[in-house]
Scaffold this active site. Structure first.
Site, PDB file in Angstrom:
ATOM      1  N   LYS A   1     -33.920 -38.669  39.611  1.00 25.32           N
ATOM      2  CA  LYS A   1     -34.267 -37.404  40.238  1.00 25.32           C
ATOM      3  C   LYS A   1     -33.671 -36.235  39.437  1.00 25.32           C
ATOM      4  CE  LYS A   1     -36.016 -40.434  43.027  1.00 25.32           C
ATOM      5  NZ  LYS A   1     -35.369 -40.927  44.224  1.00 25.32           N
TER       6      LYS A   1
ATOM      7  N   ARG B   1     -26.289 -55.601  28.118  1.00 27.27           N
ATOM      8  CA  ARG B   1     -26.240 -55.724  29.593  1.00 27.27           C
ATOM      9  C   ARG B   1     -24.858 -55.365  30.131  1.00 27.27           C
ATOM     10  NH1 ARG B   1     -25.567 -60.621  31.713  1.00 27.27           N
ATOM     11  NH2 ARG B   1     -27.059 -61.581  30.296  1.00 27.27           N
TER      12      ARG B   1
ATOM     13  N   ASP C   1     -24.515 -41.424  48.818  1.00 27.18           N
ATOM     14  CA  ASP C   1     -25.669 -41.201  47.954  1.00 27.18           C
ATOM     15  C   ASP C   1     -25.786 -39.689  47.770  1.00 27.18           C
ATOM     16  OD1 ASP C   1     -28.231 -40.718  46.934  1.00 27.18           O
ATOM     17  OD2 ASP C   1     -29.109 -42.458  47.925  1.00 27.18           O
TER      18      ASP C   1
ATOM     19  N   TYR D   1     -33.116 -42.999  52.190  1.00 30.89           N
ATOM     20  CA  TYR D   1     -34.255 -43.226  51.317  1.00 30.89           C
ATOM     21  C   TYR D   1     -34.952 -44.517  51.793  1.00 30.89           C
ATOM     22  CZ  TYR D   1     -36.701 -44.670  47.121  1.00 30.89           C
ATOM     23  OH  TYR D   1     -37.653 -45.096  46.250  1.00 30.89           O
TER      24      TYR D   1
HETATM   25  C1  LIG Z   1     -35.159 -42.248  44.859  1.00 28.72           C
HETATM   26  C2  LIG Z   1     -33.944 -42.435  45.674  1.00 28.72           C
HETATM   27  C3  LIG Z   1     -33.225 -43.637  45.642  1.00 28.72           C
HETATM   28  C4  LIG Z   1     -33.692 -44.839  44.839  1.00 28.72           C
HETATM   29  O1  LIG Z   1     -33.614 -44.595  43.475  1.00 28.72           O
HETATM   30  P1  LIG Z   1     -34.601 -45.243  42.366  1.00 28.72           P
HETATM   31  O2  LIG Z   1     -34.118 -44.598  41.119  1.00 28.72           O
HETATM   32  O3  LIG Z   1     -36.000 -44.880  42.757  1.00 28.72           O
HETATM   33  O4  LIG Z   1     -34.394 -46.714  42.403  1.00 28.72           O
HETATM   34  C5  LIG Z   1     -32.054 -43.721  46.376  1.00 28.72           C
HETATM   35  N1  LIG Z   1     -31.628 -42.679  47.126  1.00 28.72           N
HETATM   36  C6  LIG Z   1     -32.300 -41.508  47.188  1.00 28.72           C
HETATM   37  C7  LIG Z   1     -31.764 -40.407  48.040  1.00 28.72           C
HETATM   38  C8  LIG Z   1     -33.469 -41.348  46.470  1.00 28.72           C
HETATM   39  O5  LIG Z   1     -34.152 -40.197  46.546  1.00 28.72           O
END
Ligand SMILES: *Cc1c(COP(=O)(O)O)cnc(C)c1O
Length: 401
Positions: A216, A66, A191, A119
């Site tokens: 992604k 962890r 992000d 998101y």
């Molecule tokens: C999918 C996504 C998230 C969240 O991520 P997870 O891996 O699904 O928890 C945050 N920001 C963006 C821009 C995303 O596309």
């Protein structure tokens, strides 16, 4: 993308950035070219004094997965390199990364200023869960940096950006917002999921923390949920030893390995995602049943100039609207055969989805309109198939409207 100097290029770093993890099994040293998966929850101490020294912070040996693990560490080193940051922290999901970042910066009574298109899960965290913890979030239209300046109060502890934003592809001028935040003495988080470090390095533009949903493009194959933070070493140590330790959103060593594997081909995949996306954006732009195409690479995108200045490419995400609104959009999404009707993005497969009823169903009807998510908007994550096949599929679905 052409290199400008003698330092290793991005693709070289993606493949050779990590040092080999030396490991001995029995008498023979192993220098595995692919990072080994240390699928171990705990790590042995030599004796009680050694364990005590580790817990006092005087010895950096691994303790428990962890808090840290060699496979996770290899991924963190690599991501810190690629994002040009001092340190990184890999987590179980993009949302675990968002929660960890927010809780590292804020406590009850604090305030966050964020862009208003995010998101859907991040919007839900900001409007539902954080207020329960006493953390308030103001979401402002992100196109104009002055909106962030106006919304910052004495209680603000973090500015949170997503650029290009999901799914409107609205951009935020990172350097301009970072300049405002620096004057006010607070960190900016970006992000960077849509761009990846291949196309945009927010830290170089003045941001303090970078967040990825590594689910992604970093993983890239639609098989892993994961998140990553990159930033200053002392901030990251606090995120790890206070929030990750207590909240517990750690990544599994196997998933860290899948991301290391994904990273090796990141620039090659991104180049093809973008090449395909540009062709599809042009196809949609000329299609009589398509009323609007949103892609930062098109000159018609209102922030095309900012995209050129801030990014090294326009990414693989397209949003579009068809004549006949929501019902017509539904016909397209229900009738594609090659494209897959699914949320998530950045996979090798082309994914199509309906933000208003899926990824952004966390927005109220009024908020959808306010932030520019048309109820008929269709979002396309362009994959790596032959582009003629993707276009043929979209063409046959569009004729059914
Ligand atoms: C999918 C996504 C998230 C969240 O991520 P997870 O891996 O699904 O928890 C945050 N920001 C963006 C821009 C995303 O596309």
């Amino acid at each position: 993308m052409q290199k400008k100097d003698q330092s290793p290029g991005f693709a070289t770093l993606c493949i050779h950035g990590k040092k080999h993890l030396d490991k001995h099994v029995g008498e023979r040293p192993i220098r595995a070219v692919s990072t080994p998966i240390f699928q171990s929850s705990t790590f042995a101490f030599e004796n009680v004094d050694h364990g005590a020294a580790v817990f006092r912070g005087e010895d950096a040996s691994y303790v428990y997965t962890r808090l840290g693990n060699p496979t996770q560490a290899a991924l963190e080193t690599e991501m810190a390199y690629l994002e040009k940051g001092e340190a990184a922290l890999a987590l179980a999901s993009g949302m675990a990364a968002a929660t960890t970042a927010v809780l590292t910066c804020c406590r009850s009574g604090d305030h966050i200023v964020a862009g208003d298109t995010l998101y859907g899960g991040t919007h839900q965290l900001f409007t539902q869960t954080l207020p329960r913890l006493g953390i308030e979030v103001t979401e402002v239209p992100a196109q104009d940096p002055r909106n962030f300046e106006r919304a910052i109060t004495k209680k603000t502890r973090l500015v949170y950006l997503e650029t290009p934003a999901n799914p409107t592809l609205v951009l935020t001028d990172i350097a301009a917002v970072a300049e405002i935040a620096r004057r006010k003495g607070m960190p900016v988080l970006v992000d960077n999921t849509f761009c990846t470090p291949y196309l945009q390095n927010p830290l170089e533009l003045g941001a303090d923390i970078v967040l990825h949903s590594a689910t992604k493009y970093i993983g890239g194959h639609g098989d892993t949920v994961a998140g990553i933070l990159v930033g200053k070493a002392d901030w990251m140590m606090q995120a790890r030893m206070e929030i990750l330790r207590d909240v517990g959103g750690c990544i599994s060593p196997f998933n860290a390995w899948l991301l290391l594997r994904g990273l090796k081909t990141l620039p090659v995949r991104m180049d093809r995602h973008m090449e395909n996306a540009m062709e599809i954006a042009h196809f949609l732009g000329y299609h009589p049943k398509v009323t609007e195409v949103i892609y930062p690479g098109l000159k018609t995108h209102p922030q095309h100039a900012l995209a050129r200045r801030q990014q090294r490419g326009f990414g693989g995400m397209i949003s579009f609207m068809v004549a006949g609104g929501r019902e017509a959009g539904k016909v397209v999404m229900d009738n594609v055969q090659l494209c897959t009707l699914a949320v998530s993005l950045g996979d090798v497969d082309t994914l199509i989805e309906h933000p208003a009823s899926m990824t952004h169903s966390t927005y109220s009807e009024q908020d959808l309109v306010k932030v520019g998510i048309d109820p008929g908007m269709v979002r396309l994550s362009v994959g790596l198939e032959n582009v003629e096949d993707i276009i043929a599929d979209l063409r046959q679905a569009l004729t059914l409207i």
